[in-house]
Scaffold this active site. Structure first.
Site, PDB file in Angstrom:
ATOM      1  N   GLU A  62      10.360  -0.749   0.650  1.00  0.00           N
ATOM      2  CA  GLU A  62      10.635  -1.955  -0.149  1.00  0.00           C
ATOM      3  C   GLU A  62       9.545  -2.232  -1.196  1.00  0.00           C
ATOM      4  OE1 GLU A  62      12.858  -4.376  -1.044  1.00  0.00           O
ATOM      5  OE2 GLU A  62      14.206  -3.046   0.007  1.00  0.00           O
ATOM      6  N   HIS A 109       7.834  -0.023  -2.979  1.00  0.00           N
ATOM      7  CA  HIS A 109       8.172   0.796  -4.147  1.00  0.00           C
ATOM      8  C   HIS A 109       9.415   0.240  -4.857  1.00  0.00           C
ATOM      9  CE1 HIS A 109       6.311   3.970  -1.399  1.00  0.00           C
ATOM     10  NE2 HIS A 109       5.522   4.021  -2.452  1.00  0.00           N
ATOM     11  N   VAL A 148       4.385  -6.345  -1.243  1.00  0.00           N
ATOM     12  CA  VAL A 148       5.542  -6.608  -0.373  1.00  0.00           C
ATOM     13  C   VAL A 148       5.116  -6.344   1.069  1.00  0.00           C
ATOM     14  CG1 VAL A 148       7.914  -5.947   0.189  1.00  0.00           C
ATOM     15  CG2 VAL A 148       7.162  -5.995  -2.197  1.00  0.00           C
TER      16      VAL A 148
HETATM   17  P1  AMP Z   1       2.191   5.192  -3.215  1.00  0.00           P
HETATM   18  O1  AMP Z   1       3.504   5.893  -3.056  1.00  0.00           O
HETATM   19  O2  AMP Z   1       1.632   4.690  -1.933  1.00  0.00           O
HETATM   20  O3  AMP Z   1       1.205   5.982  -4.037  1.00  0.00           O
HETATM   21  O4  AMP Z   1       2.503   3.889  -4.061  1.00  0.00           O
HETATM   22  C1  AMP Z   1       3.170   3.952  -5.282  1.00  0.00           C
HETATM   23  C2  AMP Z   1       3.129   2.597  -5.932  1.00  0.00           C
HETATM   24  O5  AMP Z   1       3.755   1.648  -5.072  1.00  0.00           O
HETATM   25  C3  AMP Z   1       1.690   2.089  -6.161  1.00  0.00           C
HETATM   26  O6  AMP Z   1       1.637   1.423  -7.405  1.00  0.00           O
HETATM   27  C4  AMP Z   1       1.489   1.140  -5.011  1.00  0.00           C
HETATM   28  O7  AMP Z   1       0.558   0.127  -5.281  1.00  0.00           O
HETATM   29  C5  AMP Z   1       2.886   0.563  -4.865  1.00  0.00           C
HETATM   30  N1  AMP Z   1       3.047   0.003  -3.514  1.00  0.00           N
HETATM   31  C6  AMP Z   1       2.852   0.641  -2.335  1.00  0.00           C
HETATM   32  N2  AMP Z   1       3.021  -0.204  -1.306  1.00  0.00           N
HETATM   33  C7  AMP Z   1       3.323  -1.420  -1.855  1.00  0.00           C
HETATM   34  C8  AMP Z   1       3.610  -2.708  -1.322  1.00  0.00           C
HETATM   35  N3  AMP Z   1       3.609  -2.945  -0.008  1.00  0.00           N
HETATM   36  N4  AMP Z   1       3.876  -3.712  -2.182  1.00  0.00           N
HETATM   37  C9  AMP Z   1       3.868  -3.491  -3.536  1.00  0.00           C
HETATM   38  N5  AMP Z   1       3.607  -2.299  -4.096  1.00  0.00           N
HETATM   39  C10 AMP Z   1       3.343  -1.268  -3.281  1.00  0.00           C
END
Ligand code: AMP
Length: 285
Positions: free
Chosen positions: A38, A40, A180
């Site tokens: 959620e 992402h 989130v």
């Molecule tokens: P990642 O796949 O973990 O590299 O994250 C990809 C993008 O999704 C990054 O910009 C993260 O900051 C964002 N993201 C990951 N988890 C969350 C979350 N719980 N709430 C908001 N954005 C998120």
């Protein structure tokens, strides 16, 4: 619903963007490492609401993992990611392989954002933000995006990327989106699936610690040490939990406060729960 386009080659993605930009359409990119949740999807929806064309990138970037980190164990599920991107309204999912993003090898060219990436998460993960900045630079160049959406969950990453874009004068606007959380407060993360049933209650202590510090801040506490101790007191007693850092910092420069803090600051923390490294943060304002 239109079928999502899957692109694996850099030139194909650049061409796709150019076609849209020539038609005066704004292009957004949402960089991810896949195994979408959620958090992402909230970024994809924000991009969809604001831009004409939405690209999600799905790539587990090897250069941001240290030699003893979880690159191999990082969860992956391409088919699920494609279905979720489509449901969230993305137009394209870009799934490159390592050679496509690092055609001259993983050591060939780097972007290193000085200072901002050296402390907090950078202290225990040397080279991590160099890997992040490098892959984001590549993704922004290849996608030619006008807007890029990032989560505030990875707050230091967001600041490093904003700093890089400003410093290089890249023609892309970086949009930070709120964290989130699960109903129990745990910040959503692809790594949460690796928490065991016994570890999960300990993981919840991260957001509980932040909330307690936030409440103390609202009650007038302005001493950095008192605030970090408040957060730590909820996390330390939990089994499987090992605090890597808890800090209060300036939200812009990420300079760490050791004593009196101003009326706007951010608390950031990293905690290992079993084998899983979790991060979280909360604005104190
Ligand atoms: P990642 O796949 O973990 O590299 O994250 C990809 C993008 O999704 C990054 O910009 C993260 O900051 C964002 N993201 C990951 N988890 C969350 C979350 N719980 N709430 C908001 N954005 C998120």
């Amino acid at each position: 619903m239109e079928t999502i386009t899957i692109i694996r080659e850099a030139e194909t993605l650049s061409r796709w963007s150019q076609i849209h930009q020539r038609a005066a359409k704004s292009v957004a990119v949402v960089p991810t490492m896949g195994y979408l949740h959620e958090g992402h999807l909230s970024l994809i929806r924000a991009a969809r609401a604001q831009c004409d064309a939405v690209i999600v990138t799905d790539f587990v970037n090897p250069t941001q993992f240290g030699p003893n980190e979880d690159y191999a164990a990082y969860p992956r599920d391409e088919a699920m990611d494609i279905a979720l991107c489509q449901a969230a309204g993305a137009d394209v999912v870009f799934i490159p392989d390592v050679h496509t993003l690092y055609p001259n090898g993983q050591d060939a060219a780097w972007v290193d954002v000085k200072d901002l990436g050296d402390h907090l998460c950078g202290a225990s993960r040397p080279g991590h933000f160099r890997g992040v900045a490098t892959v984001v630079m590549k993704l922004l160049c290849i996608s030619r995006a006008d807007f890029a959406f990032f989560g505030q969950k990875d707050y230091q990453q967001l600041r490093v990327v904003q700093h890089m874009v400003h410093d290089f004068g890249l023609p892309c606007q970086i949009i930070g989106c709120p964290i989130v959380r699960e109903p129990d407060g745990l910040a959503m993360s692809s790594r949460n699936v690796r928490l065991s049933q016994e570890e999960r209650p300990s993981a919840i202590a991260l957001s509980q610690g932040l909330a307690a510090a936030h409440q103390a801040f609202l009650n007038g506490e302005r001493d950095a040490r008192q605030l970090t101790d408040t957060a730590a007191s909820l996390i330390l007693p939990k089994p499987h939990a090992q605090i890597e850092y808890i800090a209060v910092a300036d939200p812009e420069t990420l300079e760490i406060f050791h004593h009196q803090i101003p009326n706007r600051a951010i608390m950031l923390l990293a905690v290992r729960v079993g084998n899983v490294r979790l991060i979280d943060n909360m604005l104190l304002e």
